[in-house]
Design a protein around this motif. Structure first.
Motif, PDB file in Angstrom:
ATOM      1  N   PRO A 249       0.695  -1.367  -0.014  1.00 45.43           N
ATOM      2  CA  PRO A 249       0.078   0.060  -0.009  1.00 45.43           C
ATOM      3  C   PRO A 249       0.861   1.285  -0.169  1.00 45.43           C
ATOM      4  O   PRO A 249       1.030   1.819   1.076  1.00 45.43           O
ATOM      5  CB  PRO A 249      -0.803  -0.171   1.242  1.00 45.43           C
ATOM      6  N   THR A 250       1.098   1.631  -1.246  1.00 49.38           N
ATOM      7  CA  THR A 250       1.984   2.922  -1.324  1.00 49.38           C
ATOM      8  C   THR A 250       1.384   4.160  -0.866  1.00 49.38           C
ATOM      9  O   THR A 250       2.014   5.370  -0.427  1.00 49.38           O
ATOM     10  CB  THR A 250       2.416   3.246  -2.750  1.00 49.38           C
ATOM     11  N   ILE A 251      -0.191   4.125  -0.451  1.00 47.36           N
ATOM     12  CA  ILE A 251      -0.767   5.066   0.161  1.00 47.36           C
ATOM     13  C   ILE A 251      -0.231   5.751   1.497  1.00 47.36           C
ATOM     14  O   ILE A 251      -0.437   6.808   1.806  1.00 47.36           O
ATOM     15  CB  ILE A 251      -2.321   4.858   0.080  1.00 47.36           C
ATOM     16  N   ILE A 252       0.512   4.878   2.068  1.00 45.52           N
ATOM     17  CA  ILE A 252       0.930   4.908   3.422  1.00 45.52           C
ATOM     18  C   ILE A 252       2.112   6.491   3.427  1.00 45.52           C
ATOM     19  O   ILE A 252       2.400   6.752   4.210  1.00 45.52           O
ATOM     20  CB  ILE A 252       1.590   3.840   4.180  1.00 45.52           C
ATOM     21  N   SER A 253       2.569   6.465   2.073  1.00 42.90           N
ATOM     22  CA  SER A 253       3.374   7.557   1.910  1.00 42.90           C
ATOM     23  C   SER A 253       2.823   9.027   2.612  1.00 42.90           C
ATOM     24  O   SER A 253       3.463  10.027   3.076  1.00 42.90           O
ATOM     25  CB  SER A 253       3.784   7.837   0.654  1.00 42.90           C
ATOM     26  N   GLY A 254       1.347   9.065   2.486  1.00 47.08           N
ATOM     27  CA  GLY A 254       0.670  10.106   3.086  1.00 47.08           C
ATOM     28  C   GLY A 254       0.863  10.491   4.430  1.00 47.08           C
ATOM     29  O   GLY A 254       0.402  11.527   5.053  1.00 47.08           O
ATOM     30  N   ILE A 255       1.363   9.453   5.056  1.00 51.57           N
ATOM     31  CA  ILE A 255       1.425   9.619   6.636  1.00 51.57           C
ATOM     32  C   ILE A 255       2.802  10.328   6.861  1.00 51.57           C
ATOM     33  O   ILE A 255       2.583  11.404   7.503  1.00 51.57           O
ATOM     34  CB  ILE A 255       1.768   8.199   7.363  1.00 51.57           C
ATOM     35  N   ASN A 256       3.742  10.183   6.045  1.00 52.19           N
ATOM     36  CA  ASN A 256       4.826  11.060   6.142  1.00 52.19           C
ATOM     37  C   ASN A 256       4.625  12.333   5.762  1.00 52.19           C
ATOM     38  O   ASN A 256       5.159  13.485   6.350  1.00 52.19           O
ATOM     39  CB  ASN A 256       5.854  10.492   5.155  1.00 52.19           C
ATOM     40  N   TYR A 257       3.796  12.684   4.727  1.00 51.93           N
ATOM     41  CA  TYR A 257       3.363  13.913   4.301  1.00 51.93           C
ATOM     42  C   TYR A 257       2.642  14.747   5.292  1.00 51.93           C
ATOM     43  O   TYR A 257       2.948  15.659   5.569  1.00 51.93           O
ATOM     44  CB  TYR A 257       2.666  13.988   2.977  1.00 51.93           C
ATOM     45  N   ALA A 258       1.834  13.948   6.029  1.00 50.18           N
ATOM     46  CA  ALA A 258       0.916  14.723   7.129  1.00 50.18           C
ATOM     47  C   ALA A 258       1.834  14.918   8.410  1.00 50.18           C
ATOM     48  O   ALA A 258       1.731  16.157   8.609  1.00 50.18           O
ATOM     49  CB  ALA A 258       0.063  13.478   7.491  1.00 50.18           C
ATOM     50  N   ILE A 259       2.738  14.287   8.650  1.00 53.23           N
ATOM     51  CA  ILE A 259       3.639  14.683   9.930  1.00 53.23           C
ATOM     52  C   ILE A 259       4.670  15.630   9.443  1.00 53.23           C
ATOM     53  O   ILE A 259       4.665  16.647   9.997  1.00 53.23           O
ATOM     54  CB  ILE A 259       4.292  13.320  10.257  1.00 53.23           C
ATOM     55  N   THR A 269      13.479  12.575  10.415  1.00 53.81           N
ATOM     56  CA  THR A 269      12.800  10.964  10.399  1.00 53.81           C
ATOM     57  C   THR A 269      13.711  10.295  11.120  1.00 53.81           C
ATOM     58  O   THR A 269      13.261   8.895  11.318  1.00 53.81           O
ATOM     59  CB  THR A 269      13.023  10.393   8.734  1.00 53.81           C
ATOM     60  N   THR A 270      14.711  10.858  11.734  1.00 53.38           N
ATOM     61  CA  THR A 270      15.692   9.703  12.788  1.00 53.38           C
ATOM     62  C   THR A 270      15.391  10.251  14.202  1.00 53.38           C
ATOM     63  O   THR A 270      16.031   9.464  15.133  1.00 53.38           O
ATOM     64  CB  THR A 270      17.156   9.897  12.228  1.00 53.38           C
ATOM     65  N   SER A 271      14.526  10.955  14.545  1.00 51.28           N
ATOM     66  CA  SER A 271      14.330  11.424  15.902  1.00 51.28           C
ATOM     67  C   SER A 271      13.165  10.392  16.651  1.00 51.28           C
ATOM     68  O   SER A 271      12.437   9.854  16.101  1.00 51.28           O
ATOM     69  CB  SER A 271      13.530  13.102  15.918  1.00 51.28           C
ATOM     70  N   GLN A 272      13.613  10.404  17.826  1.00 57.29           N
ATOM     71  CA  GLN A 272      12.720   9.611  18.798  1.00 57.29           C
ATOM     72  C   GLN A 272      11.205   9.857  18.554  1.00 57.29           C
ATOM     73  O   GLN A 272      10.422   8.986  18.506  1.00 57.29           O
ATOM     74  CB  GLN A 272      13.221   9.772  19.896  1.00 57.29           C
ATOM     75  N   LYS A 273      11.192  11.408  18.516  1.00 52.68           N
ATOM     76  CA  LYS A 273       9.693  11.610  18.508  1.00 52.68           C
ATOM     77  C   LYS A 273       9.016  11.381  17.121  1.00 52.68           C
ATOM     78  O   LYS A 273       7.864  10.788  16.936  1.00 52.68           O
ATOM     79  CB  LYS A 273       9.690  13.248  18.677  1.00 52.68           C
ATOM     80  N   TYR A 274       9.710  11.532  15.919  1.00 45.14           N
ATOM     81  CA  TYR A 274       9.095  11.060  14.578  1.00 45.14           C
ATOM     82  C   TYR A 274       8.791   9.553  14.811  1.00 45.14           C
ATOM     83  O   TYR A 274       7.963   9.243  14.263  1.00 45.14           O
ATOM     84  CB  TYR A 274      10.127  11.345  13.674  1.00 45.14           C
ATOM     85  N   LEU A 275       9.990   8.747  15.168  1.00 48.34           N
ATOM     86  CA  LEU A 275       9.704   7.377  15.159  1.00 48.34           C
ATOM     87  C   LEU A 275       8.479   6.631  16.075  1.00 48.34           C
ATOM     88  O   LEU A 275       7.837   5.926  15.455  1.00 48.34           O
ATOM     89  CB  LEU A 275      11.017   6.718  15.534  1.00 48.34           C
ATOM     90  N   ILE A 277       5.706   8.610  16.525  1.00 51.79           N
ATOM     91  CA  ILE A 277       4.522   8.919  15.972  1.00 51.79           C
ATOM     92  C   ILE A 277       4.270   7.970  14.691  1.00 51.79           C
ATOM     93  O   ILE A 277       3.264   7.555  14.479  1.00 51.79           O
ATOM     94  CB  ILE A 277       4.411  10.359  15.637  1.00 51.79           C
ATOM     95  N   LEU A 278       5.248   7.788  13.900  1.00 49.34           N
ATOM     96  CA  LEU A 278       5.313   6.804  12.918  1.00 49.34           C
ATOM     97  C   LEU A 278       4.739   5.412  13.204  1.00 49.34           C
ATOM     98  O   LEU A 278       3.856   4.896  12.713  1.00 49.34           O
ATOM     99  CB  LEU A 278       6.594   6.774  12.113  1.00 49.34           C
ATOM    100  N   GLY A 279       5.462   5.225  14.180  1.00 49.42           N
ATOM    101  CA  GLY A 279       5.083   3.720  14.869  1.00 49.42           C
ATOM    102  C   GLY A 279       3.667   3.631  15.047  1.00 49.42           C
ATOM    103  O   GLY A 279       2.800   2.696  14.796  1.00 49.42           O
ATOM    104  N   ARG A 280       3.063   4.611  15.700  1.00 47.26           N
ATOM    105  CA  ARG A 280       1.500   4.683  16.168  1.00 47.26           C
ATOM    106  C   ARG A 280       0.802   4.796  14.927  1.00 47.26           C
ATOM    107  O   ARG A 280      -0.173   4.224  14.994  1.00 47.26           O
ATOM    108  CB  ARG A 280       1.695   6.074  17.179  1.00 47.26           C
ATOM    109  N   GLU A 281       1.269   5.528  14.012  1.00 47.12           N
ATOM    110  CA  GLU A 281       0.140   5.742  12.768  1.00 47.12           C
ATOM    111  C   GLU A 281       0.245   4.493  11.898  1.00 47.12           C
ATOM    112  O   GLU A 281      -0.680   4.084  11.557  1.00 47.12           O
ATOM    113  CB  GLU A 281       0.890   7.006  11.869  1.00 47.12           C
ATOM    114  N   LEU A 282       1.554   3.728  11.790  1.00 50.18           N
ATOM    115  CA  LEU A 282       1.231   2.546  11.099  1.00 50.18           C
ATOM    116  C   LEU A 282       0.373   1.286  11.853  1.00 50.18           C
ATOM    117  O   LEU A 282      -0.248   0.738  11.198  1.00 50.18           O
ATOM    118  CB  LEU A 282       2.714   2.160  11.058  1.00 50.18           C
ATOM    119  N   GLY A 283       0.351   1.593  13.286  1.00 49.21           N
ATOM    120  CA  GLY A 283      -0.259   0.816  13.980  1.00 49.21           C
ATOM    121  C   GLY A 283      -1.891   0.978  13.742  1.00 49.21           C
ATOM    122  O   GLY A 283      -2.655   0.033  13.688  1.00 49.21           O
ATOM    123  N   ARG A 284      -2.076   2.304  13.535  1.00 44.44           N
ATOM    124  CA  ARG A 284      -3.572   2.549  13.232  1.00 44.44           C
ATOM    125  C   ARG A 284      -4.115   2.335  11.915  1.00 44.44           C
ATOM    126  O   ARG A 284      -4.941   1.810  11.687  1.00 44.44           O
ATOM    127  CB  ARG A 284      -3.679   4.172  13.712  1.00 44.44           C
TER     128      ARG A 284
END
Length: 310
Positions: A249-259, A269-275, A277-284
Motif C-alpha cells: 500500500p504505497t498510500i502510506i506515504s501520506g503518513i509522512n506527508y501529514a507528519i 525522520t531519525t528523531s525519537q519523536k518522529y519514530l 509518531i510513525l510507529g503509532r500511525e502505522l499501527g493505526r
C-alpha cells in the motif's frame, strides 16, 4: 504501556499531579509541563498550536482538568469556568483521539460549554475527601476498557479507509463473486490477499516497495470489478497450489506527508519523536484495516503482514 496526556491550568497543577499518581500504574502519564519523548510538551519560543498538535499525535488518551479559574458573565449572571486554553485543548484532543479516548474532569458547579454532550465527563467535589480520586479511577477504567480499533480522524485512519475502499473491498468482492481468480490459464479457488506493511516509511515509497517486491516472484494480472470504470491490476504468485495476491500500500506515504506538514520546522525522520509518531500511525493504519475487514467478514481473505514477518 499506553501514553496519557494530562492538561490543566497552572492553578490546577495539584490536581494534575494527583491524577498522575493514581494513573501511573496503568499508563505512561505526562502532565502538560513535563517532558515527553525527551523534550517538553510545550517548548519555549515554539508555536503553541504546533506543540499541541504534536502532543495529540504522541498520546493514546487525554484528560483535561477543568477548575473554577475564570469569572465570566453569562446572560447577566456571573459564573466561574475553566481556563480557555483547557477547553481548547479538550476540543483538539477529542477531535484527534475520539470521544472515547478523552475525558473532561471538572470541578462541581463549574460553567461548561453547551455542546459538551458526548464527551466523557467526570465531576468532583473538592470539599469531599477522595471525590477527585474516585472520578479519576472511573476515567481510568473507561480508558482501559476502550477499544484500540476505534476509527477516528488520524491521517493513517483516513488513508487506510481509502486503501480499503479502492483496493481491498473490490478485490475481496471479486474473489467471492467469482469463487476465486483465473491466473496464468488456471482457476484458483484458494486465494489470499497479502498486504505488506514496512517497518518505516522512506522518502521514495515506490522504490522502497520495489525492493520488497524482489522477495517475491509475482506476475501482474487484471480483474474487472463491477461498478468500477477501469480494471484493477494485482500482483500474484502461486504457493502450495494457493494463489497469493501480494500488495504494497504505497498510500502510506501520506503518513509522512501529514507528519511533515504538521511539523515542518523540526521534521526529522531519525528523531525519537518522529519514530514514535510513525510507529503509532502505522499501527493505526493496520488496526483500521482489520476493523473494516471484520465489518464485512473479509478477514479470512486478507492477511496483513509487517515486513519483519516476511
Amino acid at each position: 504501556m499506553k501514553k496519557l496526556f494530562i492538561g490543566s491550568s497552572s492553578e490546577a497543577k495539584k490536581y494534575a499531579e494527583e491524577a498522575k499518581s493514581i494513573l501511573k500504574d496503568h499508563f505512561d502519564v505526562t502532565i502538560w509541563y513535563e517532558n515527553a519523548l525527551g523534550s517538553s510538551v510545550f517548548n519555549l519560543n515554539q508555536n503553541f498550536l504546533t506543540d499541541l498538535l504534536k502532543a495529540s499525535l504522541e498520546f493514546d488518551f487525554g484528560i483535561l482538568i477543568g477548575t473554577k479559574d475564570d469569572k465570566v458573565k453569562c446572560r447577566r449572571t456571573r459564573k466561574l469556568q475553566p481556563r480557555d486554553n483547557v477547553i481548547f485543548e479538550l476540543g483538539l484532543f477529542t477531535g484527534r483521539l475520539g470521544i472515547s479516548k478523552c475525558a473532561f474532569v471538572v470541578e462541581e458547579d463549574v460553567k461548561l460549554p453547551s455542546d459538551i454532550n458526548g464527551i466523557t465527563l467526570a465531576i468532583f467535589d473538592k470539599h469531599k475527601k477522595d471525590s477527585f480520586k474516585s472520578e479519576i479511577e472511573k476515567v481510568s477504567g473507561h480508558f482501559l476498557r476502550s477499544s484500540d480499533e476505534e476509527i477516528n480522524f488520524f491521517p493513517s485512519v483516513t488513508l487506510a479507509s481509502v486503501y480499503y475502499e479502492n483496493f481491498l473491498l473490490p478485490t475481496c468482492k471479486y474473489l467471492i463473486e467469482n469463487k476465486g481468480l483465473d491466473y496464468l490459464d488456471k482457476h484458483y479457488d484458494n486465494c489470499k490477499v497479502n498486504v505488506i506493511i514496512p517497518e518505516n516509511i522512506q522518502d521514495d515509497v515506490n522504490l522502497q516497495f520495489q525492493r520488497l517486491k524482489h522477495r517475491f516472484t509475482t506476475k501482474d494480472t487484471e480483474i474487472q470489478c463491477a461498478g468500477r470504470p477501469r480494471k484493477i491490476t494485482i500482483e500474484a504468485e502461486v504457493r502450495d497450489e494457493a494463489l497469493m495476491i501480494i500488495d504494497f500500500p504505497t498510500i502510506i506515504s501520506g503518513i509522512n506527508y501529514a507528519i511533515k506538514n504538521l511539523f515542518p520546522d523540526d521534521f526529522n525522520t531519525t528523531s525519537q519523536k518522529y519514530l514514535s509518531i510513525l510507529g503509532r500511525e502505522l499501527g493505526r493504519f493496520i488496526s483500521t484495516l482489520h476493523k473494516l475487514l471484520s465489518r464485512n467478514e473479509f478477514g479470512d481473505l486478507v492477511v496483513i503482514r509487517k515486513e519483519s514477518d516476511l
